[in-house]
Design a protein around this motif. Structure first.
Motif, PDB file in Angstrom:
ATOM      1  N   GLN A  34     -23.975 102.502 -31.871  1.00 16.22           N
ATOM      2  CA  GLN A  34     -23.396 101.007 -30.996  1.00 16.22           C
ATOM      3  C   GLN A  34     -21.775 101.522 -30.738  1.00 16.22           C
ATOM      4  OE1 GLN A  34     -25.002  97.983 -30.453  1.00 16.22           O
ATOM      5  NE2 GLN A  34     -26.710  99.640 -31.020  1.00 16.22           N
ATOM      6  N   ASP A  35     -21.472 101.234 -29.635  1.00 22.29           N
ATOM      7  CA  ASP A  35     -19.943 101.364 -29.046  1.00 22.29           C
ATOM      8  C   ASP A  35     -19.272 100.039 -29.295  1.00 22.29           C
ATOM      9  OD1 ASP A  35     -17.624 101.342 -27.500  1.00 22.29           O
ATOM     10  OD2 ASP A  35     -18.733 102.069 -25.710  1.00 22.29           O
ATOM     11  N   LEU A  36     -18.633 100.057 -30.291  1.00 20.37           N
ATOM     12  CA  LEU A  36     -17.869  98.932 -30.728  1.00 20.37           C
ATOM     13  C   LEU A  36     -16.751  98.083 -29.687  1.00 20.37           C
ATOM     14  CD1 LEU A  36     -17.634  99.556 -34.524  1.00 20.37           C
ATOM     15  CD2 LEU A  36     -19.261  98.224 -33.558  1.00 20.37           C
ATOM     16  N   ALA A  37     -16.782  99.100 -28.859  1.00 14.26           N
ATOM     17  CA  ALA A  37     -15.551  98.629 -27.820  1.00 14.26           C
ATOM     18  C   ALA A  37     -16.207  97.971 -26.614  1.00 14.26           C
ATOM     19  CB  ALA A  37     -14.717  99.840 -27.356  1.00 14.26           C
ATOM     20  N   ASN A  38     -17.629  98.196 -26.698  1.00 16.54           N
ATOM     21  CA  ASN A  38     -18.528  97.574 -25.510  1.00 16.54           C
ATOM     22  C   ASN A  38     -19.628  97.257 -26.163  1.00 16.54           C
ATOM     23  OD1 ASN A  38     -19.488  96.599 -23.223  1.00 16.54           O
ATOM     24  ND2 ASN A  38     -20.182  98.752 -22.715  1.00 16.54           N
ATOM     25  N   LYS A  39     -19.728  95.890 -27.128  1.00 15.60           N
ATOM     26  CA  LYS A  39     -20.813  95.594 -27.797  1.00 15.60           C
ATOM     27  C   LYS A  39     -22.123  95.186 -26.947  1.00 15.60           C
ATOM     28  CE  LYS A  39     -17.586  94.132 -31.277  1.00 15.60           C
ATOM     29  NZ  LYS A  39     -17.114  93.284 -32.076  1.00 15.60           N
ATOM     30  N   SER A  40     -23.209  95.839 -27.495  1.00 20.90           N
ATOM     31  CA  SER A  40     -24.191  95.814 -26.835  1.00 20.90           C
ATOM     32  C   SER A  40     -25.023  94.503 -26.888  1.00 20.90           C
ATOM     33  CB  SER A  40     -25.493  96.808 -27.275  1.00 20.90           C
ATOM     34  OG  SER A  40     -25.939  96.467 -28.696  1.00 20.90           O
ATOM     35  N   PRO A  41     -25.991  94.110 -26.102  1.00 22.58           N
ATOM     36  CA  PRO A  41     -26.684  92.677 -26.282  1.00 22.58           C
ATOM     37  C   PRO A  41     -27.552  92.580 -27.549  1.00 22.58           C
ATOM     38  CG  PRO A  41     -26.976  93.588 -24.003  1.00 22.58           C
ATOM     39  CD  PRO A  41     -25.999  94.731 -24.862  1.00 22.58           C
ATOM     40  N   LEU A  42     -28.056  94.156 -28.019  1.00 17.92           N
ATOM     41  CA  LEU A  42     -28.931  93.973 -29.174  1.00 17.92           C
ATOM     42  C   LEU A  42     -27.721  93.768 -30.402  1.00 17.92           C
ATOM     43  CD1 LEU A  42     -31.833  94.789 -29.861  1.00 17.92           C
ATOM     44  CD2 LEU A  42     -30.799  97.198 -30.246  1.00 17.92           C
ATOM     45  N   LEU A  43     -26.628  94.120 -30.426  1.00 23.55           N
ATOM     46  CA  LEU A  43     -25.733  93.871 -31.405  1.00 23.55           C
ATOM     47  C   LEU A  43     -25.279  92.589 -31.713  1.00 23.55           C
ATOM     48  CD1 LEU A  43     -23.936  94.645 -34.079  1.00 23.55           C
ATOM     49  CD2 LEU A  43     -22.222  95.524 -32.364  1.00 23.55           C
ATOM     50  N   LEU A  44     -25.088  92.083 -30.394  1.00 25.77           N
ATOM     51  CA  LEU A  44     -24.847  90.419 -30.278  1.00 25.77           C
ATOM     52  C   LEU A  44     -25.862  89.572 -30.621  1.00 25.77           C
ATOM     53  CD1 LEU A  44     -22.491  90.579 -26.972  1.00 25.77           C
ATOM     54  CD2 LEU A  44     -21.795  90.509 -29.446  1.00 25.77           C
ATOM     55  N   LYS A  45     -26.921  89.901 -30.366  1.00 19.03           N
ATOM     56  CA  LYS A  45     -28.179  89.171 -30.664  1.00 19.03           C
ATOM     57  C   LYS A  45     -28.342  89.272 -32.106  1.00 19.03           C
ATOM     58  CE  LYS A  45     -33.273  89.494 -30.325  1.00 19.03           C
ATOM     59  NZ  LYS A  45     -34.498  90.039 -29.948  1.00 19.03           N
ATOM     60  N   TYR A  46     -28.350  90.369 -32.874  1.00 19.55           N
ATOM     61  CA  TYR A  46     -28.702  90.590 -34.258  1.00 19.55           C
ATOM     62  C   TYR A  46     -27.528  90.092 -35.134  1.00 19.55           C
ATOM     63  CZ  TYR A  46     -33.193  92.488 -33.231  1.00 19.55           C
ATOM     64  OH  TYR A  46     -34.543  92.753 -32.756  1.00 19.55           O
ATOM     65  N   ASN A  47     -26.557  90.211 -34.548  1.00 20.57           N
ATOM     66  CA  ASN A  47     -25.061  89.765 -35.475  1.00 20.57           C
ATOM     67  C   ASN A  47     -24.254  88.812 -34.831  1.00 20.57           C
ATOM     68  OD1 ASN A  47     -23.223  89.425 -37.383  1.00 20.57           O
ATOM     69  ND2 ASN A  47     -22.786  91.617 -37.774  1.00 20.57           N
ATOM     70  N   PRO A  48     -24.567  87.674 -34.128  1.00 18.46           N
ATOM     71  CA  PRO A  48     -23.821  86.984 -33.335  1.00 18.46           C
ATOM     72  C   PRO A  48     -22.501  86.062 -33.990  1.00 18.46           C
ATOM     73  CG  PRO A  48     -25.874  85.578 -34.064  1.00 18.46           C
ATOM     74  CD  PRO A  48     -25.801  87.001 -34.555  1.00 18.46           C
ATOM     75  N   ILE A  49     -22.598  86.109 -35.305  1.00 15.41           N
ATOM     76  CA  ILE A  49     -21.674  85.513 -36.316  1.00 15.41           C
ATOM     77  C   ILE A  49     -20.111  86.653 -36.192  1.00 15.41           C
ATOM     78  CG2 ILE A  49     -20.665  84.815 -38.294  1.00 15.41           C
ATOM     79  CD1 ILE A  49     -22.725  83.072 -36.929  1.00 15.41           C
ATOM     80  N   HIS A  50     -20.345  87.896 -36.755  1.00 10.03           N
ATOM     81  CA  HIS A  50     -19.422  88.784 -36.859  1.00 10.03           C
ATOM     82  C   HIS A  50     -19.283  89.804 -35.735  1.00 10.03           C
ATOM     83  CE1 HIS A  50     -18.465  87.368 -40.927  1.00 10.03           C
ATOM     84  NE2 HIS A  50     -19.805  87.436 -41.205  1.00 10.03           N
ATOM     85  N   LYS A  51     -20.487  89.993 -35.193  1.00  8.48           N
ATOM     86  CA  LYS A  51     -20.391  90.867 -33.988  1.00  8.48           C
ATOM     87  C   LYS A  51     -19.899  92.444 -34.405  1.00  8.48           C
ATOM     88  CE  LYS A  51     -19.367  87.376 -30.674  1.00  8.48           C
ATOM     89  NZ  LYS A  51     -19.373  85.990 -31.607  1.00  8.48           N
TER      90      LYS A  51
END
Length: 152
Positions: A34-51
């Protein structure tokens, strides 16, 4: 076979922690950087609270927070236990893991990111936390007891 995916970042010690646990357990998984500077839709889907990473996805169910994930891994895949069986020893292992996350890691990061005039104070704080941890470990080989956890 269970589908296991790990969303992580190469520079994250928390992602490395989960990777090590999966490897110790012999769990096959797909690593998704994951590129934490450009959060992926997958990351936002699976961790919408803390991202943030890490996120473990097991059979479509996601969980975040490395210590939570470690407990899940240990309870799901029984071989090669990570945490001790004894409830007190397990509680102490959780305590020291939290101490590392909440005291040691921030103090070490503060050294790297503080201004030069504040760095000496940050170094002293980190040293104190690491001495506390070292004192707890002193003659122990493992947090959870004196026997190795890996079994053939």
């Amino acid at each position: 076979m269970a589908e296991v995916k790990l969303l992580g970042a190469w520079g994250s010690p928390f992602s490395r922690r989960v990777e090590m646990a999966l490897k110790l357990k012999g769990v096959e998984y797909e690593y998704i950087e994951q590129d934490l500077a450009n959060k992926s839709p997958l990351l936002l889907k699976y961790n919408p609270i803390h991202k943030k990473v890490p996120v473990l996805v097991h059979n479509g169910k996601a969980m975040a927070e490395s210590l939570v994930i470690l407990e899940y891994i240990d309870e799901t895949w029984k071989s090669n236990p990570i945490l001790p069986e004894d409830p007190y020893d397990k509680a102490m292992a959780r305590f020291w893991a939290k101490f590392i996350d909440e005291k040691c890691m921030p103090a070490i990061w503060q050294i790297m990111w503080s201004k030069e005039n504040e760095r000496e104070k940050a170094i002293e704080e980190a040293i104190q936390h690491l001495k506390t941890l070292e004192n707890e470990l002193k003659d122990k080989k493992f947090f959870g007891g004196e026997m190795t956890r890996l079994k053939d």
